[in-house]
Design an enzyme around this catalytic site. Structure first.
Site, PDB file in Angstrom:
ATOM      1  N   ASP A 114      -4.664   3.014  -2.204  1.00 29.07           N
ATOM      2  CA  ASP A 114      -5.787   3.091  -1.271  1.00 29.07           C
ATOM      3  C   ASP A 114      -6.548   4.386  -1.511  1.00 29.07           C
ATOM      4  O   ASP A 114      -6.150   5.455  -1.050  1.00 29.07           O
ATOM      5  CB  ASP A 114      -5.277   3.048   0.168  1.00 29.07           C
ATOM      6  CG  ASP A 114      -4.887   1.650   0.579  1.00 29.07           C
ATOM      7  OD1 ASP A 114      -3.757   1.466   1.044  1.00 29.07           O
ATOM      8  OD2 ASP A 114      -5.710   0.730   0.408  1.00 29.07           O
ATOM      9  N   ASP A 159      -5.532  -7.303   3.626  1.00 23.87           N
ATOM     10  CA  ASP A 159      -5.040  -5.932   3.700  1.00 23.87           C
ATOM     11  C   ASP A 159      -5.289  -5.380   5.104  1.00 23.87           C
ATOM     12  O   ASP A 159      -6.426  -5.311   5.556  1.00 23.87           O
ATOM     13  CB  ASP A 159      -5.792  -5.091   2.649  1.00 23.87           C
ATOM     14  CG  ASP A 159      -5.404  -3.637   2.671  1.00 23.87           C
ATOM     15  OD1 ASP A 159      -6.001  -2.866   1.897  1.00 23.87           O
ATOM     16  OD2 ASP A 159      -4.507  -3.251   3.459  1.00 23.87           O
ATOM     17  N   SER A 188       0.891  -1.152   0.000  1.00 25.80           N
ATOM     18  CA  SER A 188       0.000   0.000   0.000  1.00 25.80           C
ATOM     19  C   SER A 188       0.927   1.198   0.000  1.00 25.80           C
ATOM     20  O   SER A 188       1.913   1.225   0.742  1.00 25.80           O
ATOM     21  CB  SER A 188      -0.842   0.017   1.279  1.00 25.80           C
ATOM     22  OG  SER A 188      -1.280   1.346   1.534  1.00 25.80           O
TER      23      SER A 188
HETATM   24  C1  DX5 Z   1      -6.787   0.544   5.362  1.00 26.41           C
HETATM   25  C2  DX5 Z   1      -5.642   0.523   4.380  1.00 26.41           C
HETATM   26  C3  DX5 Z   1      -4.451  -0.144   5.031  1.00 26.41           C
HETATM   27  C4  DX5 Z   1      -3.228  -0.143   4.192  1.00 26.41           C
HETATM   28  C5  DX5 Z   1      -2.186  -1.076   4.771  1.00 26.41           C
HETATM   29  O1  DX5 Z   1      -7.810   1.282   4.831  1.00 26.41           O
HETATM   30  O2  DX5 Z   1      -6.043  -0.214   3.222  1.00 26.41           O
HETATM   31  O3  DX5 Z   1      -4.808  -1.462   5.345  1.00 26.41           O
HETATM   32  O4  DX5 Z   1      -3.559  -0.527   2.925  1.00 26.41           O
HETATM   33  O5  DX5 Z   1      -1.873  -0.607   5.994  1.00 26.41           O
HETATM   34  P1  DX5 Z   1      -0.828  -1.340   6.968  1.00 26.41           P
HETATM   35  O6  DX5 Z   1      -0.093  -2.387   6.165  1.00 26.41           O
HETATM   36  O7  DX5 Z   1       0.073  -0.256   7.433  1.00 26.41           O
HETATM   37  O8  DX5 Z   1      -1.671  -1.946   8.034  1.00 26.41           O
END
Ligand code: DX5
Length: 222
Positions: free
Chosen positions: A32, A174, A5
């Site tokens: 995102d 995710d 992301s």
């Molecule tokens: C939530 C986002 C996060 C992001 C990843 O809306 O979609 O999940 O992609 O975040 P980390 O890997 O930092 O949890």
């Protein structure tokens, strides 16, 4: 497959950041997209993604954490995204939305928030190439992984096998994916793993983070 992301990336130099992610060995890049309504955060429009597109050659997918994804689907495809992920919770007519994305020439995927049952995708399996099981409540990076989602990942896997679609449809996770959580998600059936914070906080750098996460996932995936 390991995908970053780009939420934790330096937004002042996204071209360089996506080039560095490609060099680090990621399989694809997830954007995102947040509208400030479906989730309490606001991020990228299609022009930002389009600006980054020419700086790397790995596939882009847009995780549309937005209400009414149909309105801008074409714009995100034109910006260079080959897959659009829509949220089941945001789509009044999910079957029509997935079909429209396919007609526009992109792959369609459906994301499920933690409280949304796997059955929400049961009747669109012929229209999608991936199910995203959220392992956090969407809106922000750096949140804690929700381990109870592993039973939902396994349930989606069983659903795909029962429908004869397990070889055609990916299971993506995710949120909170890192060295201590990725094995549980992969063992449950996830084969596309999104990581944001875990990639950028690795003291040995992006390349080490990507290869380490991939090795951990491959060792656990059955
Ligand atoms: C939530 C986002 C996060 C992001 C990843 O809306 O979609 O999940 O992609 O975040 P980390 O890997 O930092 O949890």
């Amino acid at each position: 497959m390991i995908s970053p992301s780009v939420l934790p990336a330096d937004f002042s130099k996204l071209g360089e950041e996506v080039a560095a992610l490609e060099a680090a060995g990621v399989d694809l890049i997830q954007w995102d997209v947040m509208d400030g309504q479906f989730v309490p955060n606001l991020t990228f429009g299609p022009d930002v993604i389009k600006a980054a597109r020419r700086h790397c050659s790995v596939p882009f997918e847009a995780h549309l954490m937005v209400y009414t994804p149909d309105v801008m689907a074409q714009d995100y495809i034109n910006a260079g995204c080959s897959r659009l992920i829509v949220h089941a919770e945001a789509c009044t007519h999910l079957h029509r939305t997935c079909g429209n994305i396919n007609e526009l020439g992109a792959a369609a995927a459906v994301a499920l928030n933690p409280a949304t049952p796997a059955s929400a995708v049961e009747h669109v399996l012929d229209l999608i190439d991936m199910v995203l099981v959220m392992t956090v409540n969407p809106g922000f990076g750096g949140q804690a992984y929700i381990p109870t989602m592993e039973s939902k990942i396994a349930e989606v896997q069983r659903m795909l096998e029962a429908a004869g679609r397990a070889d055609d449809i990916h299971i993506e996770v995710d949120g909170g994916i890192g060295p201590s959580t990725i094995a549980g998600a992969a063992a449950a059936g996830a084969n596309v793993l999104i990581a944001g914070s875990a990639l950028y906080r690795d003291p040995e750098g992006l390349e080490h983070a990507v290869s380490d996460l991939r090795a951990r996932a491959e060792a656990a995936y059955v």
